[in-house]
Design a protein around this motif. Structure first.
Motif, PDB file in Angstrom:
ATOM      1  N   TYR A 591     -18.652   8.673  -6.235  1.00  0.00           N
ATOM      2  CA  TYR A 591     -18.770   8.210  -5.613  1.00  0.00           C
ATOM      3  C   TYR A 591     -19.362   9.396  -4.119  1.00  0.00           C
ATOM      4  O   TYR A 591     -18.615   9.666  -3.562  1.00  0.00           O
ATOM      5  CB  TYR A 591     -18.410   6.868  -5.142  1.00  0.00           C
ATOM      6  N   ARG A 677     -13.260  14.660  -0.986  1.00  0.00           N
ATOM      7  CA  ARG A 677     -12.201  13.517  -1.219  1.00  0.00           C
ATOM      8  C   ARG A 677     -10.628  13.692  -0.827  1.00  0.00           C
ATOM      9  O   ARG A 677     -10.465  14.503  -0.445  1.00  0.00           O
ATOM     10  CB  ARG A 677     -12.361  13.433  -2.690  1.00  0.00           C
ATOM     11  N   GLN A 679      -8.365  11.408  -1.819  1.00  0.00           N
ATOM     12  CA  GLN A 679      -7.934  11.055  -2.323  1.00  0.00           C
ATOM     13  C   GLN A 679      -7.612  11.067  -3.720  1.00  0.00           C
ATOM     14  O   GLN A 679      -8.641  12.012  -3.784  1.00  0.00           O
ATOM     15  CB  GLN A 679      -8.235   9.448  -2.727  1.00  0.00           C
ATOM     16  N   GLY A 683     -12.906   6.499  -6.085  1.00  0.00           N
ATOM     17  CA  GLY A 683     -13.763   5.931  -6.113  1.00  0.00           C
ATOM     18  C   GLY A 683     -14.527   5.390  -5.344  1.00  0.00           C
ATOM     19  O   GLY A 683     -15.858   5.637  -4.262  1.00  0.00           O
ATOM     20  N   LYS A 684     -15.336   3.964  -5.072  1.00  0.00           N
ATOM     21  CA  LYS A 684     -15.356   3.281  -3.559  1.00  0.00           C
ATOM     22  C   LYS A 684     -14.994   3.280  -2.821  1.00  0.00           C
ATOM     23  O   LYS A 684     -16.360   3.324  -1.730  1.00  0.00           O
ATOM     24  CB  LYS A 684     -15.917   1.920  -4.464  1.00  0.00           C
ATOM     25  N   ASP A 685     -13.580   3.508  -2.659  1.00  0.00           N
ATOM     26  CA  ASP A 685     -13.369   2.971  -1.383  1.00  0.00           C
ATOM     27  C   ASP A 685     -13.716   4.340   0.148  1.00  0.00           C
ATOM     28  O   ASP A 685     -14.295   5.421  -0.538  1.00  0.00           O
ATOM     29  CB  ASP A 685     -12.198   2.747  -1.422  1.00  0.00           C
ATOM     30  N   ASP A 686     -13.414   4.327   0.768  1.00  0.00           N
ATOM     31  CA  ASP A 686     -13.964   4.791   2.155  1.00  0.00           C
ATOM     32  C   ASP A 686     -13.376   6.147   1.773  1.00  0.00           C
ATOM     33  O   ASP A 686     -13.634   7.746   1.294  1.00  0.00           O
ATOM     34  CB  ASP A 686     -13.794   4.249   3.354  1.00  0.00           C
ATOM     35  N   ASP A 687     -11.838   6.448   1.508  1.00  0.00           N
ATOM     36  CA  ASP A 687     -11.333   7.542   1.576  1.00  0.00           C
ATOM     37  C   ASP A 687     -11.311   8.080  -0.360  1.00  0.00           C
ATOM     38  O   ASP A 687     -10.792   9.134  -0.065  1.00  0.00           O
ATOM     39  CB  ASP A 687      -9.831   7.224   1.773  1.00  0.00           C
ATOM     40  N   ALA A 688     -11.775   7.295  -1.465  1.00  0.00           N
ATOM     41  CA  ALA A 688     -11.886   7.794  -2.421  1.00  0.00           C
ATOM     42  C   ALA A 688     -13.518   8.185  -2.939  1.00  0.00           C
ATOM     43  O   ALA A 688     -13.998   8.904  -3.670  1.00  0.00           O
ATOM     44  CB  ALA A 688     -11.917   6.942  -3.713  1.00  0.00           C
ATOM     45  N   VAL A 689     -14.742   8.425  -1.864  1.00  0.00           N
ATOM     46  CA  VAL A 689     -15.638   9.292  -2.357  1.00  0.00           C
ATOM     47  C   VAL A 689     -15.671  10.068  -1.896  1.00  0.00           C
ATOM     48  O   VAL A 689     -14.840  10.548  -1.338  1.00  0.00           O
ATOM     49  CB  VAL A 689     -16.876   8.409  -0.994  1.00  0.00           C
TER      50      VAL A 689
END
Lengths: 1062, 463
Positions: A591, A677, A679, A683-689
């Motif tokens: 993402y 990224r 993390q 994923g979709k979350d702020d830190d996971a993009v």
């Protein structure tokens, strides 16, 4: 017990429904437009069979109508030599088969193709014979020599005949000739002039042909009554099927819209009574489906939507007090019963099939044709169920089964009512004989006039004497008629089509070879290009690249699938949702979000708030106009709307500029991509993009290696990466103009992302470890090309280092000029743009188109796409390809010996380009059947598709306004590789193999070193012998296309020639 | 040139410009001359500009001279002294007709410009513009009509062109069926109109609105007929208006009329033709004043239409039907306003609503684009708001109303069931009697057509 039995059949039933779903259109919601092969369901068959079988299934055309091909023949877009070659190839050994005494099969068929054989319904033919000069003058195409010989032969024969009257074999012909002679002034036969003789010969010929056809079909009893007057000939066959090109029995069975096993009771009733039981069914079903699939347009949601389609239907249609007609009352009783007995949708289907008396053998095909009766909606239900998890309101699993259950309930009620009204049929439906074989009463008598007329026309052009025809035995007649029957309209169209393709294919291959010879640029130039541009492979970028190369000879351009390897879910700063930006067959894991610059976050918040307020206010105003009170208020002050109304229509471009000025106040400020990224898992979350450095390096490496830009000495200081998309107004099919490689999205963010990745120090270090060096002085810049208004938007210019700015300015001004030239070249296709338009005006013109509410053709999209080059630009650079070629960059010298780069490339390029090409093919060949017809009455419904007018089936496919200039040819791939490598790739990749082996695409391999082409024919690569040695050379593109709207041939663009000329 | 002749000249220009346009298109068609796209568009543009300019000129003159009632007579065309009948072509410029005619010109001009690009390369381009000229002519004649016969003439032209444009795509079944349906409803409305016109002639001896409405310019006139006559004539005119403006119980045709190209839907069913019924009521508003019952009936019909439209608009999931019902709501309210005697408000409402709805209908194909923008601005999917409806109305009732709205108030179904079917059945009955009679006379089956089965095979060949 009965229920138990029914339940046993359920898995089979489910399987049959899923099989039928396979035939439904695979287009999802129109906001994400992915180009598919319309006949994807038939891809396992070879093209020729696929289009015929698919055409029968859907009731659509397989090829263009015959007269369109004839028109092409007349204008030289098909040459006779093409027809000859294709026919010879098609017939193989049968070409020389002798047909009675009329020449070979090849000659006969060629005559049938070369000369338009007119035919029509019996009534029309009789009119033609009686009222036109068909029996007075030879056809125009008949050469003077043939004509003279036929007349001479007949004259001498008739004159001889009148002296020795017993020379004829059969008495029947004797009667016949006397009958004809009786119509002419026999006394003066010695003094007849040519006109009289011509009329006599033709009259006689016509009778002989009629007679011959009757002999052949063994129906000589008709002769007596039919002969004297042409008008009364064949009165028995008055109920002929009026098919336009009906000529034969074999063809007759194919032209039926549905074969016996595809029939539904509705078809039977329509034939018997003229009443269409589908009208009532569709009236209810369309409204209900639209309500069920609605993605949030209607104010009120369908009650009980969450319980599924079937339950919602049963509730909605069992309420009391609204069943004002008997049919509605029956529906209410039925739905009440089903609700009370808790009948499942599958059980209800089984019950309906049982009640309709569907034969177990025909159940599968019955289900298919039932679903296909409203295939747009059924297909959308299936798509929303299986393929639209991202939509606001996807359909729950099993919706298609429920759709079918509802449809069958409505069907059987409507059918039984229609049968009662139209036929007085009151017994249980099961006994309605709708599955019975059709009576074939006039199968033989019909078509006899048509056949006779065909023979009559053939006899003229082939110069057959009436005398010779008279001497034919019934066996010979039968052979002749059979032979004609064996080459019906569909086959003729197939051959025409192949001939049309052949001409274009040969011209293309000739052009490639000739261009190489004429220009002979070194394949690997010693000189480093000053800057490089990487575009999408899209054929709309072909002219853009060519224009840039003409403007700045020192630049170099590349083509690569427009997502640039960055498969991602993307959310722009002003966007509400993530959307996938990658080919449909890839499911992205990453993402990416666009954010305001860190220092501008606060400013952005304010603007976002303002946008939100404004958005909500707009929405309230729009909704308000549809309510009583809101409508009253807006109505009273509605006169204000006259200003935008008049302004937007009369001055679209200026109005758009003013709007943009105001819009600028709330537009998001400068932004950046959040690419890295933090993390571990995406994923979709702020830190996971975002991506980790390793992933970025892999993406950059993959893309650079694919286009062969993998050596440091081949990388110039500036590399521009250019994504594309299209924005237009008042266009429900807007998404169909976007980048196909981005799954119908806009590829700007992808270009921006890869540029940012490639500029990253750490990525470059990683790449160096992998043996791919990006020189420190090389800078990547991303941009976005809007193919509708030809604007180019640049990303992250602040980060361009000072020492690169001069070069960037040079590239930018060249590209600005190039987009003007691109607009200019596009304008030649727009009839509303003058041919004498200047380059500056052209840009303004296309800008106006994009903003014009009344413009149904903001751009022509992929129309006219026909070829795909895979290889180095060096051999196609400077070749005028008329925006018809997908250009994929690939350098075989950087590939390994297994051609694995090429393989990866083709895995994406072949299906994507073939999908685009075939969708255009089918939407053009049958614009109302496969395409969605004209845009003018389109009505957006449920936010997922368009209907025609007030209520109709959903219309998938492309609108006529998008495809009208298309030329339907299968995509020709020209791949720069060896035949062996290509063969291996085909064999190892089923998705490529089915397209190539089934001839859904054409394929050739090319070697620029030897300048040889090998063409793929029936599993083999055959050396291609060029037909033409040279193509014209002009100074610049505009010199070649100037003043011409229609299709253009190839030319070599050579600026030195242009400079000499001027 | 004195003032009167100047006004007369301008007035004739207003009426003549669409008439000449129609004549040019018609004659060119008759002579087999194919006008190109550009010339069709340019001619239409010119005619509209001349008409609009002349109308504006008259407005200026009326404002400067303070006149409020300018009749333009174009002669007596038919005079039958015995029957006291004369067909009298007369146009009035007053506070009702001038705004309406200017609205017609403005919208027709804009839509004409829109269509000239929208229909580019369409095979029926010429046909559209011929119908469009017919429509423009009809609108101008009916807005300016000074006698009831003249109004009927314009009314018919508008009806004819509307029905033909609904059936514009005549190669498909639905447009033709729906076009016929519109036409049928229009005929019923026309019949009512015609009877009303005849009755007025009987009552007042002429169809002249001046005579009819007594003295005084619109809207101050008072009718010269008594209230029972007014009720009778008024009810007939109300039926006529209801048919034309798709009021209850004729509302079913309005969404069906969305079959033509988008601009024709916009101009006819968003803007002009749908307001013609309301215009008729405005024109004869002095009659309304004569009868309380009549006013009540007008209000009732308007209110029913408004409520039906508002409910039905909420469940439509396609943009054009939703807009059609939204139009119906507003037309209903306008009719209520007329019934209540608010004539200027009604006029302003008509003009405002016409402009707004035209813009909305023209932008209908942008719906997806707009939704996208809206979602982005709001930052999420557009959610249905929790309204009064969901909170307070019991579920059973909600389902019922939803179904009622989905069936569009069942108006069409009921008309079919209770009017059309008995009507058709009656004639079928007559037909079977006749058949029996002819069979008996000929001593055997007398109708060959009975044995012929319907011909359903398609003319086209598919594969």
């Amino acid at each position: 017990m009965e229920q138990g039995a029914a339940r046993q059949g359920e898995p089979e039933l489910l399987q049959q429904i899923e099989h039928a779903a396979h035939f439904l259109p695979s287009q999802g919601p129109i906001t994400v437009f992915v180009h598919h092969n319309t006949l994807h369901a038939f891809e396992d068959l070879p093209f020729d069979q696929g289009v015929a079988v698919g055409g029968t299934r859907f009731g659509c055309h397989a090829f263009l109508p015959e007269e369109r091909y004839r028109h092409k023949l007349e204008r030289g877009r098909i040459r006779v030599s093409d027809l000859e070659a294709v026919l010879l190839e098609d017939l193989g050994d049968d070409a020389d088969r002798w047909v009675a005494s009329f020449g070979t099969r090849y000659e006969l068929r060629l005559a049938m193709l070369r000369f338009p054989l007119r035919t029509g319904p019996t009534a029309e033919l009789r009119w033609v014979v009686a009222e036109t000069d068909a029996l007075r003058k030879f056809r125009e195409e008949v050469s003077a020599g043939t004509k003279r010989m036929t007349i001479e032969a007949t004259r001498s024969w008739v004159l001889r005949e009148s002296h020795e009257s017993d020379a004829l074999d059969s008495a029947a012909y004797q009667d016949l000739i006397e009958g004809v002679l009786a119509q002419f002034p026999i006394q003066t036969i010695e003094r007849w002039n040519d006109t009289t003789w011509e009329a006599f010969v033709l009259n006689f010929l016509w009778r002989v042909c009629q007679k011959g056809v009757q002999i052949a079909s063994g129906m000589s009893h008709q002769i007596g009554a039919g002969m004297p007057q042409p008008l009364s000939a064949g009165t028995q066959s008055s109920k002929t099927q009026s098919s336009k090109t009906q000529g034969s029995k074999t063809q007759g069975s194919k032209t039926q819209r549905s074969s016996v096993q595809d029939r539904r009771p509705r078809d039977y009733l329509l034939e018997q009574t003229g009443m269409d039981s589908d009208v009532w069914v569709h009236d209810i079903l369309i409204r209900f489906c639209a309500g069920f699939l609605d993605q949030g347009f209607a104010e009120w949601e369908l009650p009980n939507r969450d319980q599924g389609m079937f339950a919602a239907f049963l509730t909605l249609y069992s309420i009391p007090g609204v069943s004002v007609t008997p049919l509605l009352s029956e529906l209410r009783r039925e739905t009440l019963r089903l609700r009370k007995q808790h009948v499942s949708p599958l059980a209800s289907i089984a019950e309906s099939l049982e009640r309709l008396g569907v034969d177990a053998r025909h159940r599968g095909s019955f289900i298919t044709s039932t679903l296909l009766a409203l295939r747009g909606w059924a297909g959308m239900v299936w798509q929303m169920e299986t393929n639209a998890e991202w939509a606001p309101h996807p359909a729950p699993c099993g919706s298609l089964v429920e759709f079918l259950a509802i449809r069958l309930i409505l069907d059987r009620l409507s059918v039984s009512r229609t049968a009662r009204q139209g036929l007085g049929f009151a017994a249980p439906l099961k006994e309605l004989p709708w599955q019975a074989e059709e009576e074939s009463q006039d199968a033989d008598s019909e078509g006899s006039d048509q056949r006779a007329f065909l023979v009559f026309q053939l006899a003229q052009v082939r110069g057959w004497n009436p005398e010779d025809l008279c001497h034919l035995s019934s066996e010979q007649w039968r052979t002749l008629i059979n032979e004609i029957d064996l080459f019906p309209c569909l086959q003729r169209r197939r051959v025409y089509h192949q001939a049309f393709e052949r001409k274009y294919r040969n011209e293309t291959l000739d052009a490639v070879i000739a261009h190489r010879r004429q220009v002979n640029t070194p394949l690997a130039s010693e000189q480093m290009p000053s800057y490089q541009l990487v575009c999408c492979i899209d054929e709309r970028e072909e002219s853009f690249r060519r224009a840039l190369e003409e403007i700045d000879r020192e630049c170099e351009t590349f083509g690569v699938a427009g997502f640039f390897g960055v498969a991602m879910y993307y959310r722009g700063v002003g966007d509400a949702h993530f959307k996938p930006l990658c080919p449909v067959n890839i499911k992205p894991k990453h993402y990416i979000v666009e954010q305001p610059l860190y220092s501008l976050v606060q400013a952005d918040k304010r603007r976002a708030e303002a946008r939100k307020r404004l958005g909500q206010a707009t929405r309230r105003a729009h909704r308000g106009t549809r309510t009583i009170v809101g409508g009253l208020l807006t109505g009273l002050f509605g006169s204000v709307a006259a200003v935008p109304l008049v302004a937007r229509i009369l001055f679209p471009r200026s109005t758009a500029q003013i709007r943009r000025l105001f819009g600028g106040m709330i537009r998001p400020p400068s932004t950046e991509l959040r690419l890295e990224r933090l993390q571990r898992e995406p994923g979709k979350d702020d830190d996971a993009v975002g991506y980790v450095v390793e992933e970025m390096a892999a993406i950059v490496e993959g893309t650079l290696r694919a286009i062969g830009m993998s050596r440091p000495d081949r990388m110039s200081p500036l590399v521009v990466i250019c994504g594309h998309g299209s924005a237009s107004l008042n266009n429900p099919h807007e998404a169909a103009h976007d980048c196909g490689a981005c799954g119908g999205g806009r590829g700007g963010p992808n270009a921006r992302a890869i540029a940012q990745m490639a500029n990253d120090r750490r990525v470059r270090d990683r790449l160096l470890e992998r043996g791919l060096e990006i020189p420190a002085g090389t800078r990547f810049v991303g941009c976005y090309h809007n193919t509708c208004d030809d604007s180019v938007t640049w990303y992250d210019l602040d980060e361009v280092p000072v020492r690169h700015r001069e070069l960037f300015e040079r590239a930018k001004s060249a590209m600005d000029l190039a987009r003007k030239h691109n607009a200019h070249e596009r304008c030649r296709r727009f009839e509303s743009a003058d041919l004498s338009i200047s380059v500056e005006e052209a840009l303004r013109h296309v800008e106006g188109r994009a903003e014009d509410l009344s413009q149904t053709r903001p751009e022509y999209g992929h129309a006219t796409n026909a070829i795909c080059f895979v290889g180095r630009r060096a051999w196609s650079r400077g070749l005028f390809l008329d925006r018809r070629a997908f250009l994929t960059s690939y350098d075989p010298t950087t590939d390994d010996d297994k051609s694995s780069i090429l393989e990866r490339l083709l895995q994406a390029v072949v299906p994507v380009c073939a999908g685009i090409n075939l969708e255009y093919y089918f939407s053009y060949v049958d614009p109302t059947g496969y395409g969605c017809g004209t845009k003018l009455p389109h009505n957006i419904t449920s936010l997922i598709g368009v209907m025609d007018g007030a209520a109709s089936d959903l219309r998938p496919g492309l609108p006529w306004q998008m495809v009208e200039i298309h030329e339907p040819v299968r995509l020709l791939f020209v791949v720069e590789t060896s035949a062996e490598a290509m063969r291996r790739i085909i064999n190892d990749n089923p998705s490529i193999a089915s397209l190539v082996k089934g001839n859904w695409v054409q394929l050739a391999v090319y070697s620029p070193e030897t300048n040889r082409v090998e063409r793929y024919v029936d599993g083999r690569f055959e050396f291609y012998q060029p037909e033409q040695a040279s193509i014209p050379t002009v100074g610049c593109s505009s010199e070649w296309y100037h003043g011409r709207r229609a299709h253009l041939g190839y030319a070599t663009i050579n600026r030195s020639v242009g400079e000499e000329n001027s | 040139m004195n003032l009167d002749s100047l006004i007369h000249f301008l007035g004739v220009c207003v009426v003549a410009s669409p008439a000449v346009l129609l004549a040019i298109f018609g004659i060119a068609g008759l002579l087999g001359i194919r006008l190109g796209e550009r010339s069709l568009a340019r001619l239409t543009e010119t005619a509209v500009l001349i008409g609009l300019g002349a109308a504006a000129g008259i407005v200026m003159l009326m404002l400067t001279t303070g006149r409020r009632h300018v009749p333009i007579e174009i002669g007596n065309w038919v005079v039958i002294p015995d029957q006291h009948f004369h067909f009298h072509l007369k146009f009035i410029f007053d506070r009702l007709s001038v705004p309406f005619v200017m609205l017609s010109f403005t919208l027709c001009g804009t839509i004409g410009a829109f269509t000239s690009r929208y229909l580019h390369r369409e095979p029926g381009y010429g046909r559209f513009f011929v119908f469009f000229a017919l429509f423009l002519m009809g609108m101008v004649v009916s807005s300016l009509a000074g006698t009831i016969e003249t109004l009927f003439l314009g009314w018919e032209l508008v009806g004819l062109s509307s029905a033909l444009l609904v059936a514009y795509f005549h190669e498909r079944i639905n447009p033709v069926v729906n076009g016929q349906r519109v036409w049928t409803v229009y005929r019923v409305a026309d019949a009512a109109f015609l009877i009303a016109a005849l009755a007025l002639h009987h009552l007042t001896g002429a169809g002249d609105f001046d005579g009819l409405m007594g003295t005084g310019p619109w809207p101050e006139g008072t009718a010269t007929i008594n209230h029972s006559h007014a009720l009778f004539v008024g009810l007939l005119l109300l039926i006529a208006a209801a048919g034309k403006s798709a009021l209850v119980p004729f509302s079913g045709w309005l969404p069906r009329a969305m079959e033509g190209p988008t601009p024709s839907s916009a101009i006819f069913y968003g803007a002009l033709s749908v307001h013609l019924g309301a215009f008729l009521l405005l024109r004869v508003s002095p009659i309304l004043e004569q009868s309380r019952v009549l006013c009540a009936a007008v209000i009732l019909v308007g209110l029913a239409s408004a409520v039906l439209g508002a409910i039905a608009a909420r469940v439509q999931s396609d943009i054009k039907s939703a807009l059609a019902f939204a139009s119906l709501t507003q037309v209903g309210i306008i009719v209520v306003e007329i019934g209540c005697g608010f004539r200027y408000i009604a006029l302003i409402h008509i003009i405002g609503h016409a402009c707004l709805r035209t813009l909305q209908l023209l932008r209908a194909p942008t719906l997806l684009h707009d939704y996208h923008t809206l979602e982005n601005a709001i930052g999420g999917h557009v959610q249905r708001t929790e309204s009064f409806w969901q909170r307070w109305v019991p579920v059973g009732m909600r389902v019922w109303v939803y179904r009622f709205a989905l069936e569009r108030g069942l108006l069409d179904t009921m008309l079919d069931q209770w009017i059309v079917r008995p009507f058709v059945a009656l004639f079928r009955r007559c037909d079977s009697l006749e058949r029996r009679w002819t069979d008996w006379l000929s001593g055997g089956p007398s109708r060959e057509s009975d044995t012929v089965k319907p011909h359903v095979t398609s003319l086209e060949e598919f594969v």
